[in-house]
Design a protein around this motif. Sequence first.
Motif, PDB file in Angstrom:
ATOM      1  N   CYS A  93       3.974   5.704  -5.521  1.00  0.00           N
ATOM      2  CA  CYS A  93       3.868   5.815  -6.989  1.00  0.00           C
ATOM      3  C   CYS A  93       2.926   6.923  -7.374  1.00  0.00           C
ATOM      4  N   VAL A  94       1.740   6.929  -6.786  1.00  0.00           N
ATOM      5  CA  VAL A  94       0.752   7.943  -7.152  1.00  0.00           C
ATOM      6  C   VAL A  94       1.314   9.325  -6.856  1.00  0.00           C
ATOM      7  N   GLY A  95       2.035   9.428  -5.741  1.00  0.00           N
ATOM      8  CA  GLY A  95       2.612  10.723  -5.406  1.00  0.00           C
ATOM      9  C   GLY A  95       3.616  11.193  -6.439  1.00  0.00           C
ATOM     10  N   VAL A  96       4.435  10.270  -6.943  1.00  0.00           N
ATOM     11  CA  VAL A  96       5.402  10.662  -7.963  1.00  0.00           C
ATOM     12  C   VAL A  96       4.673  11.165  -9.202  1.00  0.00           C
ATOM     13  N   LEU A  97       3.568  10.534  -9.522  1.00  0.00           N
ATOM     14  CA  LEU A  97       2.859  10.919 -10.750  1.00  0.00           C
ATOM     15  C   LEU A  97       2.069  12.196 -10.587  1.00  0.00           C
ATOM     16  N   THR A  98       1.696  12.517  -9.361  1.00  0.00           N
ATOM     17  CA  THR A  98       0.723  13.593  -9.185  1.00  0.00           C
ATOM     18  C   THR A  98       1.353  14.920  -8.775  1.00  0.00           C
ATOM     19  N   ILE A 142       0.841  -1.207   0.000  1.00  0.00           N
ATOM     20  CA  ILE A 142       0.000   0.000   0.000  1.00  0.00           C
ATOM     21  C   ILE A 142       0.869   1.248   0.000  1.00  0.00           C
ATOM     22  N   LEU A 143       1.887   1.250   0.859  1.00  0.00           N
ATOM     23  CA  LEU A 143       2.753   2.426   0.915  1.00  0.00           C
ATOM     24  C   LEU A 143       3.468   2.640  -0.419  1.00  0.00           C
ATOM     25  N   PHE A 144       3.887   1.546  -1.020  1.00  0.00           N
ATOM     26  CA  PHE A 144       4.570   1.662  -2.318  1.00  0.00           C
ATOM     27  C   PHE A 144       3.651   2.303  -3.346  1.00  0.00           C
ATOM     28  N   SER A 145       2.424   1.851  -3.422  1.00  0.00           N
ATOM     29  CA  SER A 145       1.493   2.411  -4.407  1.00  0.00           C
ATOM     30  C   SER A 145       1.228   3.871  -4.132  1.00  0.00           C
ATOM     31  N   ILE A 146       1.099   4.206  -2.843  1.00  0.00           N
ATOM     32  CA  ILE A 146       0.869   5.624  -2.532  1.00  0.00           C
ATOM     33  C   ILE A 146       2.058   6.441  -2.996  1.00  0.00           C
ATOM     34  N   LEU A 162       9.603   7.477  -0.010  1.00  0.00           N
ATOM     35  CA  LEU A 162       8.525   6.677   0.583  1.00  0.00           C
ATOM     36  C   LEU A 162       8.507   5.288  -0.018  1.00  0.00           C
ATOM     37  N   CYS A 179       8.384  11.318  -2.305  1.00  0.00           N
ATOM     38  CA  CYS A 179       7.556  10.149  -2.596  1.00  0.00           C
ATOM     39  C   CYS A 179       8.430   8.980  -3.009  1.00  0.00           C
TER      40      CYS A 179
END
Lengths: 652, 273, 100
Positions: free
Chosen positions: C19-24, C13-17, C37, C34
Amino acid sequence: MTLSSSTLLTSAAEGGHHSVPVVEAMSPDGVFSLLWLVIALPLAGAVVLLVGGRLTDRWGHWLGTATVTGSFVLSVVMFVQLLGRDDAERQIGQHLWDWFAVGDFQVGMDLLYDPLSALFLLLITGVSALIHLYSVGYMEHDPRRRRFFGYLNLFVAAMLMLVLAADYVGVFLGWEGVGLASYLLIGFWQHKPSAAAAAKKAFVINRVGDIGMSLAIMLMFVTFGTTAFAGVSAAAGEATESTMTAIGLLLLLGACGKSAQVPLQAWLLDAMEGPTPVSALIHAATMVTAGVYLVTRSNFVFENAPVAQTAVVVVACVTLLWGAVIGCAKDDIKKVLAGSTMSQIGYMMLAAGLGPAGYAFAIFHLVTHGFFKANMFLGAGSVMHGTGDDVNMRHYGALRKAMPVTFLTFAMGYLAIIGFPGFSGFWSKDKIIEAAVAENYLVGAAALLGAGVTAFYMTRLMLMTFFTKERWEPEVHPHESPKVMTVPLVVLAALSVLGGVLLLGDWVTTWLTPVVGEVEHHELPVPVIVLTGIVVVVVALGVGLAVLLVGRREVPREAPQDVSFVTRAARSDLYGDAINDGLVVRPGGVLVRGLVATDTRGVDGVVEGGAGLVGALSSVLRRTQNGYVRTYALSVLGGAVILVLAMVAVTW
Amino acid sequence: MIAFWVLAPVMVIAALGILFVRKAVHAALLLAVVMISLAMLYAALEAPFLFAVQIIVYTGAIMMLFLFVLMLVGVDASDSVVETIRGQRVLAVVVGGIFAVLLGVIVGQAGIGTAVGLGAANEGGNIEGLAEVLFSQYVLAFEATAALLITAALGAMVLAHRERLVPRETQADRAAARVRAYGEHGDHLGPLAAPGVYARHNAVDTPALLPDGSPAEQSVPTVISNRGTGRPSPSYRDVDRVVGQLQSRRDDQDPATDTVVEGSGSAARGEDA
Amino acid sequence: MDDVTPFLVLSAILFSIGCVGVLTRRNAIVVFMCVELMLNASNLALVAFAKHHGNLEGQVAAFFVMVVAAAEVVVGLAIIMTIFRSRRSASVDDASLLKY
């Protein structure tokens, strides 16, 4: 070639009560071993003149004349030798080399010298030599004269190949060669678009005929396994009549193309665009007679196909009237003579279509026609030379005082062609009309009518050119032509007068019997002398009509426009061009345009459309490259998701 | 286990917070929260060394580095809420969500059995155990990582270095510049007096008085002087008294004899100071 | 506890968050955070597996990850600062010239 002497084999021809001669040649000995030289001399001349280029400009014309003269001398010597031989030993064959062999089909480069070829050789080389001499003077001011002589020599070589070949494939070689030479010579003045168009027209129409010839040869190969005269003539009786009819009709198609018979006649009048010696040699005396030669030589085919023979007669009748009508309305002196040629060859074809009764007379007329037509063409050339290259007869008039030699020689030819009693044409044409009348009243009537019309238009020509009042152009001072041009005229005029001697004692018929078979005697409905009288009366009527309509009236300098329908039709070649246009050219054009459209829009469309599709696709897809790192990172993440999914799917 | 179930939601919420906060500093602080929670989880996972290293190195050094750079770049800088790339946010959330679900499901589904536990490995102590593994099997990696660290430090130095483009100003240059400024603009030549020398009051809005009694503009912040909320200096009164005394002394003095006469000045006159 | 699965799920879960942070996020430094993270999430997974397998290799790996992350942060932040000095902006959207 067997060494045994040939005999006339009586073949089991269907319903044949006459024997169809078989070609079985002996090997050449003595002077006949130089047979190949007859062709080789003009061929070598052509090669030297065309390859040598400008180096040969100064003496090229003499070389060209010399080669043909050499061939003529050789022809005379061989003819004399042949005269001294028995009837049975008059077929000589010379095998030059093996041309090609494909499986069972073997064709050799073989020559055949027999009575028929002997006559043709004399005619071709003799008239050629005279015309070459004439051309030295006629083409004096042309910078490309040397090339002209090269082409002329090429033509002579090809024509000799045509008449000397012992195999239909060899004939075809010569056939195509004369077609090529004709194209080159008609379009000799390349800068004139009309000349180039005329050359192309002649070549294309001849091509149609050539297809017929090729198909006939192929059919012969399929039927007999060989295309040599010897083989085909020996086996002609064994094939079915429908096959022989097919071969005969196809050969007729080929002959129509080369001899300008209906339906392939449209090119002959346009061919007058070439220099006058070309018209004289090719389109009067020699090339156009190749069709008649073919029909005569293939007598063993036509004898076994009566339907084809009838077709020949029909075509000939139509043509002889067609050409005559056209000749009545033309103002161009060469075109009148061309129409006349078309008509006279119709006579020859008519005789040839009548079977053994007419073959000899066809050849006889061919020879005499060669003399007087070449004479008249060269005379026309002389007239043109004197009036500044003007061909319009409406600008002539009263030339007999200004050009006496030309007038006298032309008059000899004129008298021959109308069939004035005693001249060569009288003897040959009368014989044909006799044979026609004996065959069928309708055919005879057509031939008779043709004679009358011939008299009419030839008299019209004479009156407009040499009599009536002067209608010359302002700058024109007609004068006699130089000796180098008038000497051939005199020789040919003499031959036109004396050509009838060939019929003395039926010499020509007996001479050609080994080749074409025995002439059977038909009963005429009226005695011969009465028929001759009728012919003379018809001719006189024609002459008188011309004198009344043309000689007595004023000849207008401009062609009158309000004329009868017949005149207008004749002026446009009896709508021959229009028919060709509508039947062939326009549909052909539509077809080609359709194909081109298919190619550009269909084929190219698919290819370019594919490319365009790729381009459109790429221009849509490139928008994903928006330059932002975050978008790319998103696609990386997407790829990672896919990879994980794949790994899971594999190991699930 | 309790530690896990308490910390996990905290971590997730903090991580989500990093996505949503506008100021970068807040994001850094939230990340620090995540890292400390992680340290505690390491402790729960029988990795005491890592627990310590996580706090010291990661939270202590690396996060501080982040904060320093944030200060240098600009604390005020905040991302706008509007997304410039069309569909990026939606797609990112969707794909990220899919990724999370995918990984979570895979990992959750995978039956890996019970953990062996680090009881045996940690027998001689976690640090000793780590050292044993590190310096035997992974010593080359260790050396390489050391080289990496040195290279990174050098790299940072090189990147952050700024070339001196103009020669350094010497003291003579600075003195000449000061005199020039005085000559052209009338700037005060010498150093300013130390604070308190001329001050008359503690308040910042009360100006100091220069020797000739005029207030010094430089002693009041520009903000206040621009606002116009400065107060007059109260020391006018004692300056007046002294000035009065001086004046009375002069008055008492006989102009002819130049001696002071008591009681003739302003004080005798009863003027109030 | 005996089961490390919850740790792994949390790591995911932390990894995906991350990822989303890097993209956003658009601020370069926040993007970097991120990434940190994500690295931490993988560290967690490593340590969890170390416990699961009963040897310290996972912890050694996590240790190395930390060291390398430190080096990476040093250099990365130096780069960001250098870029900031010349461009006066720390947005990742600025580098957008490699496009159609």
